[in-house]
Motif scaffolding. Structure first.
Motif, PDB file in Angstrom:
ATOM      1  N   GLY A   1      14.208  28.001  27.403  1.00  0.00           N
ATOM      2  CA  GLY A   1      13.262  29.073  27.147  1.00  0.00           C
ATOM      3  C   GLY A   1      13.875  30.258  26.447  1.00  0.00           C
ATOM      4  O   GLY A   1      13.328  31.373  26.504  1.00  0.00           O
ATOM      5  N   LEU A   2      14.986  30.053  25.756  1.00  0.00           N
ATOM      6  CA  LEU A   2      15.649  31.111  25.002  1.00  0.00           C
ATOM      7  C   LEU A   2      15.099  31.102  23.585  1.00  0.00           C
ATOM      8  O   LEU A   2      15.426  30.229  22.783  1.00  0.00           O
ATOM      9  CB  LEU A   2      17.166  30.894  24.990  1.00  0.00           C
ATOM     10  N   SER A   3      14.303  32.084  23.262  1.00  0.00           N
ATOM     11  CA  SER A   3      13.664  32.118  21.946  1.00  0.00           C
ATOM     12  C   SER A   3      14.420  32.977  20.948  1.00  0.00           C
ATOM     13  O   SER A   3      14.007  33.072  19.781  1.00  0.00           O
ATOM     14  CB  SER A   3      12.231  32.657  22.080  1.00  0.00           C
ATOM     15  N   ASP A   4      15.510  33.597  21.360  1.00  0.00           N
ATOM     16  CA  ASP A   4      16.207  34.538  20.488  1.00  0.00           C
ATOM     17  C   ASP A   4      17.502  33.986  19.910  1.00  0.00           C
ATOM     18  O   ASP A   4      18.257  34.715  19.283  1.00  0.00           O
ATOM     19  CB  ASP A   4      16.515  35.837  21.245  1.00  0.00           C
ATOM     20  N   ARG A   5      17.767  32.700  20.100  1.00  0.00           N
ATOM     21  CA  ARG A   5      19.024  32.115  19.619  1.00  0.00           C
ATOM     22  C   ARG A   5      18.848  30.635  19.342  1.00  0.00           C
ATOM     23  O   ARG A   5      17.831  30.041  19.640  1.00  0.00           O
ATOM     24  CB  ARG A   5      20.126  32.332  20.656  1.00  0.00           C
ATOM     25  N   GLY A   6      19.888  30.030  18.749  1.00  0.00           N
ATOM     26  CA  GLY A   6      19.844  28.605  18.458  1.00  0.00           C
ATOM     27  C   GLY A   6      19.422  28.282  17.045  1.00  0.00           C
ATOM     28  O   GLY A   6      19.464  27.123  16.633  1.00  0.00           O
ATOM     29  N   VAL A   7      19.015  29.304  16.270  1.00  0.00           N
ATOM     30  CA  VAL A   7      18.565  29.110  14.898  1.00  0.00           C
ATOM     31  C   VAL A   7      19.127  30.244  14.038  1.00  0.00           C
ATOM     32  O   VAL A   7      19.179  31.399  14.487  1.00  0.00           O
ATOM     33  CB  VAL A   7      17.020  29.107  14.809  1.00  0.00           C
ATOM     34  N   ILE A   8      19.545  29.911  12.817  1.00  0.00           N
ATOM     35  CA  ILE A   8      19.970  30.936  11.866  1.00  0.00           C
ATOM     36  C   ILE A   8      18.754  31.356  11.065  1.00  0.00           C
ATOM     37  O   ILE A   8      18.281  30.641  10.177  1.00  0.00           O
ATOM     38  CB  ILE A   8      21.084  30.412  10.943  1.00  0.00           C
ATOM     39  N   ALA A   9      18.218  32.516  11.428  1.00  0.00           N
ATOM     40  CA  ALA A   9      17.028  33.052  10.759  1.00  0.00           C
ATOM     41  C   ALA A   9      16.980  34.545  11.025  1.00  0.00           C
ATOM     42  O   ALA A   9      17.492  35.020  12.050  1.00  0.00           O
ATOM     43  CB  ALA A   9      15.758  32.373  11.277  1.00  0.00           C
ATOM     44  N   PRO A  10      16.375  35.316  10.131  1.00  0.00           N
ATOM     45  CA  PRO A  10      16.253  36.758  10.358  1.00  0.00           C
ATOM     46  C   PRO A  10      15.590  37.058  11.693  1.00  0.00           C
ATOM     47  O   PRO A  10      14.594  36.431  12.071  1.00  0.00           O
ATOM     48  CB  PRO A  10      15.400  37.229   9.185  1.00  0.00           C
ATOM     49  N   GLY A  11      16.165  38.015  12.416  1.00  0.00           N
ATOM     50  CA  GLY A  11      15.641  38.414  13.707  1.00  0.00           C
ATOM     51  C   GLY A  11      16.309  37.748  14.881  1.00  0.00           C
ATOM     52  O   GLY A  11      16.183  38.226  16.021  1.00  0.00           O
ATOM     53  N   MET A  12      17.016  36.640  14.645  1.00  0.00           N
ATOM     54  CA  MET A  12      17.687  35.930  15.729  1.00  0.00           C
ATOM     55  C   MET A  12      19.035  36.580  16.035  1.00  0.00           C
ATOM     56  O   MET A  12      19.629  37.267  15.197  1.00  0.00           O
ATOM     57  CB  MET A  12      17.886  34.464  15.360  1.00  0.00           C
ATOM     58  N   ARG A  13      19.511  36.360  17.260  1.00  0.00           N
ATOM     59  CA  ARG A  13      20.836  36.848  17.622  1.00  0.00           C
ATOM     60  C   ARG A  13      21.894  36.252  16.694  1.00  0.00           C
ATOM     61  O   ARG A  13      21.817  35.078  16.310  1.00  0.00           O
ATOM     62  CB  ARG A  13      21.181  36.450  19.053  1.00  0.00           C
ATOM     63  N   ALA A  14      22.875  37.058  16.386  1.00  0.00           N
ATOM     64  CA  ALA A  14      23.950  36.613  15.501  1.00  0.00           C
ATOM     65  C   ALA A  14      25.023  35.914  16.318  1.00  0.00           C
ATOM     66  O   ALA A  14      26.166  36.361  16.425  1.00  0.00           O
ATOM     67  CB  ALA A  14      24.529  37.788  14.729  1.00  0.00           C
ATOM     68  N   ASP A  15      24.635  34.790  16.940  1.00  0.00           N
ATOM     69  CA  ASP A  15      25.569  33.880  17.598  1.00  0.00           C
ATOM     70  C   ASP A  15      25.849  32.771  16.595  1.00  0.00           C
ATOM     71  O   ASP A  15      24.966  31.950  16.294  1.00  0.00           O
ATOM     72  CB  ASP A  15      24.948  33.287  18.860  1.00  0.00           C
ATOM     73  N   LEU A  16      27.061  32.732  16.064  1.00  0.00           N
ATOM     74  CA  LEU A  16      27.356  31.898  14.904  1.00  0.00           C
ATOM     75  C   LEU A  16      28.733  31.264  15.003  1.00  0.00           C
ATOM     76  O   LEU A  16      29.634  31.788  15.657  1.00  0.00           O
ATOM     77  CB  LEU A  16      27.295  32.758  13.620  1.00  0.00           C
TER      78      LEU A  16
END
Length: 584
Positions: free
Chosen positions: A506-521
């Motif tokens: 249910g984490l909607s703020d990570r896991g994808v590289i897209a504008p607005g997402m957390r910068a976990d890279l």
């Protein structure tokens, strides 16, 4: 101005979409641009030729004790993980009654092979309730983000006290009290609930775990704690009564379905090709598919390679630990022990003996070990010398069974010679589960299932037998780059390691590289990427030992835009935090 600009990387965005060369702009801990980015930046990273991926999400770890003394979550940080979930398999350290800390340590030591001395010395017991445990953890900045689940065993022990250790049936009052505590933890942001029902899980005293035989009324009663909440998952590990006969399977799976119906939340279970019981995983698949068709949110936590152990004279297990004449020298320092084992008379005596029973009361060793030792000649076809070139999918032709036939000796003697050579540091890789076919073909079929979750790293656990925290790196090397046949597309592998697990939680703020997402890279060099050889080190509290695999090829890892790892070295940045779900 950007905080960081990652230029010209091969962006694998976590959605499963084709990789593309692009720039990634980061500001304020978030991704603000993907594509051609020309805005100036305080830091620019040339990622030409590198894979740029979201940070990996590990949904099955056991850092519940280690988190109290380790800010960095080693070794997961070496393998691209930026978010992790702990509190799996029903074991953990909260809630806890003052004065009963030792019972929780016995549980974790037995089930997860974490040295009790390290837990006694390393854990700071500054909590009682589960929300207090969360608060105590949240005080310390970390390298990585982490979430916690409420484990069933400590919950049962807190409410039922000695009756839980005696495996008494929970009363309606017990269930109501446990449900109330679980609800309190979930409202404080706990990610979910876990329970363990495996015959291979024992306390350090050799007893069943407290909740191993909890009835359906207890499971469904606890699951009602999720009512009305917008978050939460349930995780279960079960053998599905394998040792009690195949006729018990459906009744146990019915319990899983009842748990899913009562909770209304995603339920994931351990999915393995077991031995014995090699076809059971197909029955699990069939039942899951039918349940999903009926509307139940079931998922299968799936390993990326064999589940097994590293055997060695200084590891937690090896085939001779139950032999009487080995026990006579077991106390010696490793080089002296190896030398003593090379004495011809002692060698002859040990090889003429039979292993004493290892499992049972007073021993954390599961019954499976005695079963396997009783057929050592047969299973030697699945035991392999760990060489400098690490191979997690070896051929039977490399096994000790074949080596023994070629040398004209017994498999047991071939194993003995390997372990006792030199200073005694030789290791043996023994994949117990997921390797019945002498290959990882079954694993490949499992990973292809749409309800499969890349998982089961057990990071932080089984420290004297495995280092499966390297699973994410193995996924990218073995399955994407090296295997050749039946390879997994890079985009699919990254989606499984990132957004699929994030969505499950249910984490909607990570896991994808897209504008607005957390910068976990991650920035990864595909040519240099390797899992690294396992090394036995003594870096736990009280001098405890564990296996560590330190990957190569991770050029950089960022959490919330801050670089936490650089070319295998941990930086001083500590942007990680306890993620509380359902909080405004």
């Amino acid at each position: 101005m950007l905080d960081c600009l990652i230029k010209n990387g091969t962006v694998v965005d976590g959605t499963g979409a084709p990789a593309r060369v692009a720039d990634v702009g980061v500001r304020g801990g978030r991704i603000v641009a993907v594509g051609q980015v020309d805005e100036p930046a305080m830091q620019t990273v040339d990622a030409t030729g590198l894979w740029v991926t979201p940070g990996f999400v590990d949904i099955h770890t056991h850092y519940d004790g280690q988190v109290t003394w380790d800010e960095c979550f080693t070794p997961s940080i070496y393998h691209g993980v930026t978010t992790l979930l702990m509190g799996n398999c029903g074991v953990g350290f909260a809630p806890k009654r003052p004065g009963h800390e030792g019972d929780l340590i016995k549980l974790m030591e037995g089930v997860e092979d974490i040295p009790g001395a390290a837990l006694h010395e390393g854990i700071r017991w500054n909590w009682e309730s589960f929300p207090q445990y969360m608060d105590a953890l949240a005080v310390t900045p970390r390298s990585l983000d982490y979430l916690v689940q409420v484990p069933h065993d400590p919950l049962r022990m807190y409410v039922m006290k000695e009756r839980a250790l005696a495996h008494e049936k929970a009363t309606a009052q017990d269930i109501e009290a446990m449900r109330s505590l679980l609800r309190e933890a979930l409202q404080a942001g706990a990610a979910g609930f876990s329970t363990g029902r495996s015959d291979n899980h024992r306390t350090s005293e050799g007893k069943d775990t407290p909740a191993a035989n909890a009835g359906n009324d207890e499971l469904t009663g606890l699951a009602q704690a999720f009512e009305g909440l917008g978050h939460g998952v349930v995780q279960i590990v079960s053998d599905f009564n394998l040792l009690n006969g195949p006729d018990q399977f459906d009744a146990e799976f019915d319990s899983v379905e009842a748990l899913a119906r009562a909770s209304g939340k995603p339920v994931s279970m351990t999915w393995l090709q077991r031995d014995p019981g090699g076809e059971q995983y197909l029955k699990i698949q069939q039942r899951v598919e039918a349940a999903v068709q009926a509307g139940l949110p079931l998922f299968m936590q799936t390993a990326v390679r064999g589940i097994g152990v590293l055997n060695g004279l200084d590891a937690s297990f090896h085939p001779f630990m139950g032999f009487p004449s080995y026990k006579e020298v077991a106390h010696l320092p490793l080089p002296e022990r190896a030398q003593a084992l090379r004495d011809p008379a002692r060698k002859a005596r040990i090889l003429s003996e039979k292993s004493e029973r290892l499992a049972g009361d007073g021993s954390a060793i599961p019954p499976l070990v005695d079963i396997l030792l009783a057929k050592i000649d047969l299973i030697s076809g699945r035991m392999f010398a760990l060489e400098d070139t690490l191979n997690y999918e070896p051929s039977v032709m490399q096994s000790f069974l074949v080596r023994a036939k070629q040398a004209g000796i017994t498999p047991l003697e071939a194993i003995y010679d390997h372990l006792s050579a030199g200073t005694g540091e030789g290791l043996i890789y023994f994949p117990i589960f997921n390797y019945n076919e002498g290959s990882l073909d079954a694993v490949r079929r499992m990973l292809a299932h749409p309800r499969a979750l890349s998982s089961l790293s057990d990071a932080g656990a089984h420290v004297g037998t495995v280092c499966d925290a390297s699973f994410p790196t193995f996924m990218l090397t073995h399955w994407v780059r090296d295997r050749g046949r039946d390879s997994i597309p890079l985009e699919t592998a990254v989606e499984m390691l990132t957004s699929r697990n994030a969505r499950y939680l249910g984490l909607s703020d990570r896991g994808v590289i897209a504008p607005g997402m957390r910068a976990d890279l991650n920035a990864i060099d595909p040519e240099r990427l390797s899992v690294g050889l396992p090394r036995l080190v003594r870096d736990l509290p009280a001098g405890g030992k564990r296996f560590v695999q330190k990957a190569e090829g991770y050029v950089a890892t960022w959490v919330a835009g801050e670089q936490v790892q650089r070319d295998g070295e941990i930086t001083e940045a500590r942007p990680g935090r306890l993620v509380r779900l359902g909080q405004n």
